[in-house]
Design an enzyme around this catalytic site. Structure first.
Site, PDB file in Angstrom:
ATOM      1  N   TYR A   1       0.866  -1.180   0.000  1.00 11.86           N
ATOM      2  CA  TYR A   1       0.000   0.000   0.000  1.00 11.86           C
ATOM      3  C   TYR A   1       0.906   1.234   0.000  1.00 11.86           C
ATOM      4  O   TYR A   1       1.885   1.277   0.744  1.00 11.86           O
ATOM      5  CB  TYR A   1      -0.872  -0.001   1.266  1.00 11.86           C
ATOM      6  CG  TYR A   1      -1.687   1.263   1.410  1.00 11.86           C
ATOM      7  CD1 TYR A   1      -2.946   1.368   0.822  1.00 11.86           C
ATOM      8  CD2 TYR A   1      -1.192   2.356   2.117  1.00 11.86           C
ATOM      9  CE1 TYR A   1      -3.684   2.535   0.930  1.00 11.86           C
ATOM     10  CE2 TYR A   1      -1.922   3.523   2.233  1.00 11.86           C
ATOM     11  CZ  TYR A   1      -3.166   3.605   1.630  1.00 11.86           C
ATOM     12  OH  TYR A   1      -3.899   4.756   1.735  1.00 11.86           O
TER      13      TYR A   1
ATOM     14  N   GLU B   1      -2.905   7.573  -4.356  1.00 13.66           N
ATOM     15  CA  GLU B   1      -2.809   6.274  -3.683  1.00 13.66           C
ATOM     16  C   GLU B   1      -2.556   5.169  -4.702  1.00 13.66           C
ATOM     17  O   GLU B   1      -3.191   5.136  -5.749  1.00 13.66           O
ATOM     18  CB  GLU B   1      -4.124   5.998  -2.935  1.00 13.66           C
ATOM     19  CG  GLU B   1      -4.128   4.703  -2.154  1.00 13.66           C
ATOM     20  CD  GLU B   1      -5.517   4.378  -1.603  1.00 13.66           C
ATOM     21  OE1 GLU B   1      -5.848   4.844  -0.503  1.00 13.66           O
ATOM     22  OE2 GLU B   1      -6.270   3.671  -2.300  1.00 13.66           O
TER      23      GLU B   1
END
Ligand code: ADP
Ligand code: MG
Length: 259
Positions: A113, A201
């Site tokens: 992530y 992201e």
């Protein structure tokens, strides 16, 4: 304002960030030729078929399908295009899928992530990474917060390579993968700053079996008030994904915030 995964990946490409690449279709008639093109261009029999809606959690909701053969890819594209996709982010009413992205399938070793956003409490940007990629980061934050590595970046100073190294070491990367990740993080920060994004992201950023570091997904949020500086980004707006009241308000140059 949000944009689709394929649009976000095109921006990543411009900044030199390696992406899982492919082509978008809106009409099922284009599927067979597009599947073949992806297979040839990326030299693999298997492809991924990915619903393009602004909400996340598409994988779990059945909107992202691994397709080992062209027949299976076509079947998946037929099922996904036009479907009403319900994810934890769409609410119970779901979102209609109007675009499908056919991409290369990768052999994934690890999923990470990565995200950059503004930390208002510190008036700095925060760059977060975690070895727990692919899953909902809210869950990681709640259950195992120690697995999220953060560096804070002073907007006046920017990001330095020691910041990027700290993040890459935190992902336990070594060798060439470590070097590539450092470059990717630096480019991701450039991308965040230059596009005036409020969030960039990548979930997941993957390490492939042959040790490449690739962005498998792309998510951007843009502050509506900064968009006048970026007409090319404002043009990526997808009215189908937005609240009708917001669309109406924008015609009168109003920024409508639903409470
Ligand atoms: P979302 O975040 O909306 O669920 P993603 O683009 O992140 O959508 O894709 C979901 C998942 O698809 C990824 O976490 C990844 O694990 C998965 N996936 C599974 N197999 C493959 C593959 N061979 N190539 C690419 N992605 C894959
Ligand atoms: Mg994702």
């Amino acid at each position: 304002m949000k944009i689709h995964e394929y649009q976000g990946k095109n921006i990543f490409k411009d900044f030199g960030i390696p992406i899982q690449d492919g082509y978008v279709i809106e009409d099922i008639g284009e599927a067979p030729a597009t599947i073949e093109k992806v297979q040839k261009e990326f030299n693999s029999e298997a492809v991924m078929v990915k619903a393009q809606i602004h909400a996340g959690g598409r994988g779990k909701g059945g909107g992202v399908k691994y397709s080992p053969t062209p027949e299976k890819a076509l079947e998946n594209a037929q099922n996904i295009l036009g479907m009403n996709l319900v994810t934890h982010q769409t609410g119970a009413e779901g979102q209609k899928v109007r675009k499908v992205y056919i991409t290369e399938a990768l052999d994934i070793k690890k999923e990470f992530y990565c995200a950059i956003t503004l930390d208002r409490s510190q008036t700095k940007d925060v760059f977060m990474v975690s070895t727990e990629g692919g899953v909902e980061i809210e869950k990681v934050a709640e259950e195992t917060p120690e697995k999220i590595i953060k560096v804070w970046l002073d907007p006046l100073v920017g990001m330095k390579s020691f910041h990027a190294r700290k993040l890459a070491f935190g992902l336990e990367l070594t060798g060439d993968a470590l070097k590539t990740a450092v470059k990717v993080f630096m480019k991701m920060y450039q991308c965040y700053v230059r596009t005036d994004a409020s969030l960039v992201e990548i979930n997941p950023l993957v390490l492939t079996e042959d040790d490449r570091v690739v962005a498998l997904d792309a998510k951007f949020n843009f502050d509506g008030n900064a968009l006048y500086r970026h007409p090319e980004i404002a043009a990526l707006r997808d009215q189908h994904e937005e609240d009708p009241t917001e669309v109406e308000a924008r015609k009168f140059d109003l920024n409508y915030i639903k409470l």
